[in-house]
Write an enzyme that holds these catalytic residues in place. Sequence first.
Site: not given
Length: 247
Positions: A102, A119, A130
């Site tokens: 999550n 994730h 950059c």
Amino acid sequence: MIQIDKSLVNALKESESIVFFTGAGISSESGIPTFRGKDGIWNKLRPEELANFDAFIKNPIMVWEWYNHRKKIVHEAQPNAAHLTISEMQNYFKDVIVITQNIDNLHRRAGSNAIYELHGNIERNFCIDCKKFFNEELDFSVGVPKCDCGGLIRPDVVWFGEYLPEDQFLGGEKAAINADVFFVVGTSAVVYPAVGLVYTAKQSGATVVEVNLEKTALSSISNYSFFGKAGEILPRILEEYRLSIKS
Ligand code: BV8
Ligand code: ZN
């Protein structure tokens, strides 16, 4: 009343390291839609079609609209009894580690200290050129926010086809290998390499406990499976554990 196996309570009593591997299902009782089924659809597109770099480059406004919609829901949400129980278990065990798919930051807001975000996190952003980070509120008044180098700013989440953050994955892997009891909470167990960690824990001798509304591919390797709401089952497990250490 949800029955909790005595043998599971005993397994917890012999444990030092408890790991929770979580998915969208643990946040659904906080009002955050899950990914599968009608919940996951946005603009007639499936998560896999939106959560990828090509979609972002092709239509950054649309992808940002999706993340800003989700960010609004996350900000209005509160950690639920499942998140809070995991945080509370830190008072009873040496290690209570969260490995989550999550991006909603709810485990942290619930007070969990050891968290691996496989994730990413919707509260962080960075420049695709950059790599500079932007964690303050972004200004969308002039379209997609840009970095001072001119690069597009994107949410710091892992999109399909992208590698997971190595430090988070390796940290999660180490936790899976050292786990005594490995809880799998609210995941359909379809996204890799995240779900591979459950098999790593199993192969390393952990007791695997599944808590999910429905059966998944992991039900067959789980030592215990509780089919129901995480916000009801996790508090019951802690209650039975607490009663067992009192007596
Ligand atoms: C990669 C962040 C290397 C963004 C996400 C091997 C085999 C097959 C496919 C692959 C493979 N290896 C790689 C792939 C491809 C892909 C993949 O796994 N595809 C799947 C769909 C088959 N994996 C990747 O692309 C990964 N990267 O492999 O890189 C690479 C590099 C270059 C080229 C090739 C390979 C990256 C994947 C990460 C993508 N990002 N999220 C964002 O959030 O926007 S994934 C996202 O979807 C979530 O993080 C989560 O992981 C997944 C959703 O799953 P769940 O969380 O489980 O949620 P779901 O709704 O499905 O299920 C909820 C469950 O809860 C249900 O079972 C329900 O019953 C239950 N439930 C509901 N309410 C409750 C409840 N349970 C208890 N209580 C309740 N109240
Ligand atoms: Zn930049």
